[in-house]
Design a protein around this motif. Sequence first.
Motif, PDB file in Angstrom:
ATOM      1  N   ASN A   1      -2.508  -4.156  -4.606  1.00 30.34           N
ATOM      2  CA  ASN A   1      -1.690  -3.196  -3.988  1.00 30.34           C
ATOM      3  C   ASN A   1      -2.395  -1.751  -4.568  1.00 30.34           C
ATOM      4  OD1 ASN A   1       0.335  -1.657  -2.626  1.00 30.34           O
ATOM      5  ND2 ASN A   1       2.083  -2.149  -4.297  1.00 30.34           N
ATOM      6  N   SER A   2      -2.326  -0.822  -3.646  1.00 26.31           N
ATOM      7  CA  SER A   2      -2.908   0.453  -3.781  1.00 26.31           C
ATOM      8  C   SER A   2      -2.117   1.592  -4.342  1.00 26.31           C
ATOM      9  CB  SER A   2      -3.837   0.786  -2.721  1.00 26.31           C
ATOM     10  OG  SER A   2      -2.912   1.025  -1.523  1.00 26.31           O
ATOM     11  N   ASN A   3      -0.625   1.515  -4.456  1.00 26.03           N
ATOM     12  CA  ASN A   3       0.301   2.353  -4.708  1.00 26.03           C
ATOM     13  C   ASN A   3       0.289   2.552  -6.060  1.00 26.03           C
ATOM     14  OD1 ASN A   3       2.418   4.156  -4.668  1.00 26.03           O
ATOM     15  ND2 ASN A   3       3.167   3.393  -2.668  1.00 26.03           N
TER      16      ASN A   3
ATOM     17  N   PRO B   1      -7.492  -0.913  -1.861  1.00 23.24           N
ATOM     18  CA  PRO B   1      -6.839  -1.034  -0.595  1.00 23.24           C
ATOM     19  C   PRO B   1      -6.418  -2.334   0.099  1.00 23.24           C
ATOM     20  CG  PRO B   1      -9.292   0.390  -0.751  1.00 23.24           C
ATOM     21  CD  PRO B   1      -9.032  -0.354  -2.063  1.00 23.24           C
ATOM     22  N   ILE B   2      -5.745  -2.219   0.760  1.00 23.25           N
ATOM     23  CA  ILE B   2      -5.257  -3.512   1.457  1.00 23.25           C
ATOM     24  C   ILE B   2      -5.744  -3.814   2.449  1.00 23.25           C
ATOM     25  CG2 ILE B   2      -3.066  -4.859   2.113  1.00 23.25           C
ATOM     26  CD1 ILE B   2      -2.678  -3.634  -0.777  1.00 23.25           C
TER      27      ILE B   2
ATOM     28  N   GLY C   1       0.752  -1.250   0.015  1.00 24.10           N
ATOM     29  CA  GLY C   1      -0.022  -0.029   0.026  1.00 24.10           C
ATOM     30  C   GLY C   1       0.708   1.224   0.025  1.00 24.10           C
TER      31      GLY C   1
END
Length: 685
Positions: free
Chosen positions: A48-50, A68-69, A16
Motif C-alpha cells: 500500500n502506498s498511503n 505504488p499499487i 493507495g
Amino acid sequence: MPKRTDIKRILVIGSGPIVIGQACEFDYSGAQACKVLKEDGFEVILVNSNPATIMTDPGLADRTYVEPITAEFIERVIKKERPDVLLPTLGGQTGLNAAVELAKDGTLDKYGVEMIGCDLAAIERGEDRKLFNEAMAEIGLEVARSGYAYSVADAEAIAERVGYPCVLRPSFTLGGAGGGIAHTHEELVSIVSQGLELSPAHEVLVEESIEGWKEYEMEVMRDHAGNGIIVCSIENLDPMGVHTGDSITVAPAQTLSDLEYQRMRVASLAILEKIGVETGGSNVQFAVNPQTGRLIVIEMNPRVSRSSALASKATGFPIAKAAARLAVGYTLDEIVNDITKATPACFEPTIDYCVVKVPRFAFEKFKGTDPTLTTRMKAVGEIMAIGRTFEEAFGKAMRSLEDGHQGICAGGKEGADKLSDDELAQAVATPTEHRIFFVVEALRRGWDIARIHAICGIDPWYLNRINDMVQVQESIRGLRVEDIDADAMRLLKQYGTSDAEIAALTGSDERFVRAYRKGLGVVPSMKTVDTCAAEFSSATEYHYKTYENIYRTSPDAKKCVAPDETTPADKPKAMILGAGPNRIGQGIEFDYCCVHASYALAARGFETIMVNCNPETVSTDYDTSDRLYFEPLTYEDVMDVIDVERPDGVVVTLGGQTPLKLARMLEESGVNIMGTKPDAIDFAE
C-alpha cells in the motif's frame, strides 16, 4: 470446515492514495483483515502506498511495502516474498484492478499464487457490464435495456434505440468515473468520449434511463459452502440518477414491502452464486419503478466497498474481518460475532434503530465546478448518525456535516427563504448537495407532499417524516425558551432538533437552552449497538444517544429517568474527539492520530472513549477504543456523552480543526482539556 492449512503467507493489496470514490474505508477494511489474519497465524504481506493509514503501520502486517499499487511493483513483491495466496477484495477498485492485471498477464500463474475470496472470472463477471448483464439474463433477473459502445458511433446508434435520456457507464472505473446521464446528443458525445478513454476495457454501457426510480442496496456475505446472509439493506433518499455515494442513504430500508425485500434478498444471494463470489462481502444494487414495481438489477461489486464500511458500522457486523476469515476457509457458522460473543456470523443482523448517512462535498474548493449530482461520484467524505427513528437520526446527521448547518433549520445559508416559488421549484428539482434544504423550505411554505414528490422524486414517506420535523420546529418559532414545557422539549428532541436549532428559533443561546432543557429533566439515554435488537447481550461498548424510551419516575414528577446501557469503569477515563467527516484539508491523517492516541492512553492505564461520526474510519471500529460513541462532534452531543461518562480529561488536539473549535466551550463548561489548553490553542490559531 476450519481454516485452510495449505496457506502460510498471504499478500494483501491496499487501495493507495485517497481519491474521490475511494477513501479511508479501505484503510478500515484492510486493517481489519490484516489483524484477523495475523491472529489466525498467517504471515501477512501488505502492499500500500498511503503513509497516512493505520494499515501501513509497521506492526499491522509482517512486512509492509509502501509502493505504488501497480502490477509492476506488486510482481516484484511477489517475486521476493513468494506468497501462497493473494487477497484482492479489500483494496477497493485500485486493488481489484491490479489483481486482475496480475492474473491476466500470467504473473500469478508464474509464481503459483492463488487468488482467494474471488477469482478472475468472478471479478470480470461482476465488473464487466456485458458479462454481468449476460449472467443476470441466465438467472432470470432483469437489467436495464442497453447496448455496449466501443466508439462514439456505437453509442449514437444505441441511444437511438433506447431513447434519451440514457445512462452511460464505463466498465472497470471507480466511482462512476467517466459516466453520466446524456439528455442530448451533444452530452452523449462528450460523456462517451471521456468514458471510452477512462475505461481500461475501452467499453461504455449505454442503457435506458431509470431516473426517478427508487434505489436500494443489499450488503451480502457468502462462504465457500454456499451459506449467505444479508448484513444490511440500504435505501437511497435520492431517486436513481444520483450516485449512491452522493445520496443520503438510510438503513435499514424504510419503504420496502416485505415481498419486495424478500425478492431482493433471494436475488442478491443468487447473484453472488452466479457471478462466482466464492467468499466474502459484496453489494448488489437494485432499482424499483415506484409506479409499476418493476425490479431491475443495476450492478454489484465483488469486493468490500464504502457501503460495506457503512453497513459494518450501522449493524456492528464486521464485514471486512469476516470476509478475510471466509477467504481462508472458515464458514459463516464457524465465526463468532465480536459484538455478542455468543452468536455466529451466520446469524443475520437485526437492528432496532435507524441509521442515516449523509455525504460531504467540497465544491467550494473548486470554483466553477458543476455542483449537480449525477451518476459520477463527487463526495469527498460522509457522516453517519444513529437514532431510534428516522427523524432522530436524520436530525443528528444534518448537524454532523460541519458545513455551517445546525440541522435542517438552515435559515439563510443557501438563501432558500429568499427564493421565489418558481426558483424554489427549480432548486428542489435539481440534485445538489443542498437540495434537502430547499425541500425543507418548500415544506415550510406548506407545499403539498405530492407536489414536492413529483418535482424531486423523493419518496412521500420520507417527505412526510421530514415535514413532521419541520412542523415540530415551526411550532416554537418566535417563542421564548421558557415557554417550552418538558413535553414539548422532549418532542423537539425526539424529532431530531438540536439545542442550537432551538436557540435559533427562539432567539436564545445554545448553552442556555441546554441548561433549561436539563432543568426540565429532558436528557438522553445511551443505547447499545448489538447486531441483534437486544435478543442477546452485547459484549462491546458501542453506543448512540437517543431521546426515545424516556419515562417519568411518577406521573407528577418533573424529572425524567433515562435508562443507560453503559457499564461503569474502574479505571481513569480519557475521551478522544475524532475528526468527523473527511474533507479536503482534514482527512485520514487525523483519524490515524486519534487511533494512536487511543492505543497510547490505553497503554498508560486509561479507559479510552472515542467520539466520532465518520463510518469510514478505523477510529469508529468498535474495538479500537474501550468505548465508542457514534455521535456528532457538536458541543451539545459531546457534552451529553461527557455527562454520562464523566471522563478525567478530553483530548481535542488530534482530530484536526473539528475538536479544536469545541475546546473553549468545553473548558468553560468545566471539562478538563488534556494536553494543550484552549488559551494556547487560540494563541496559535
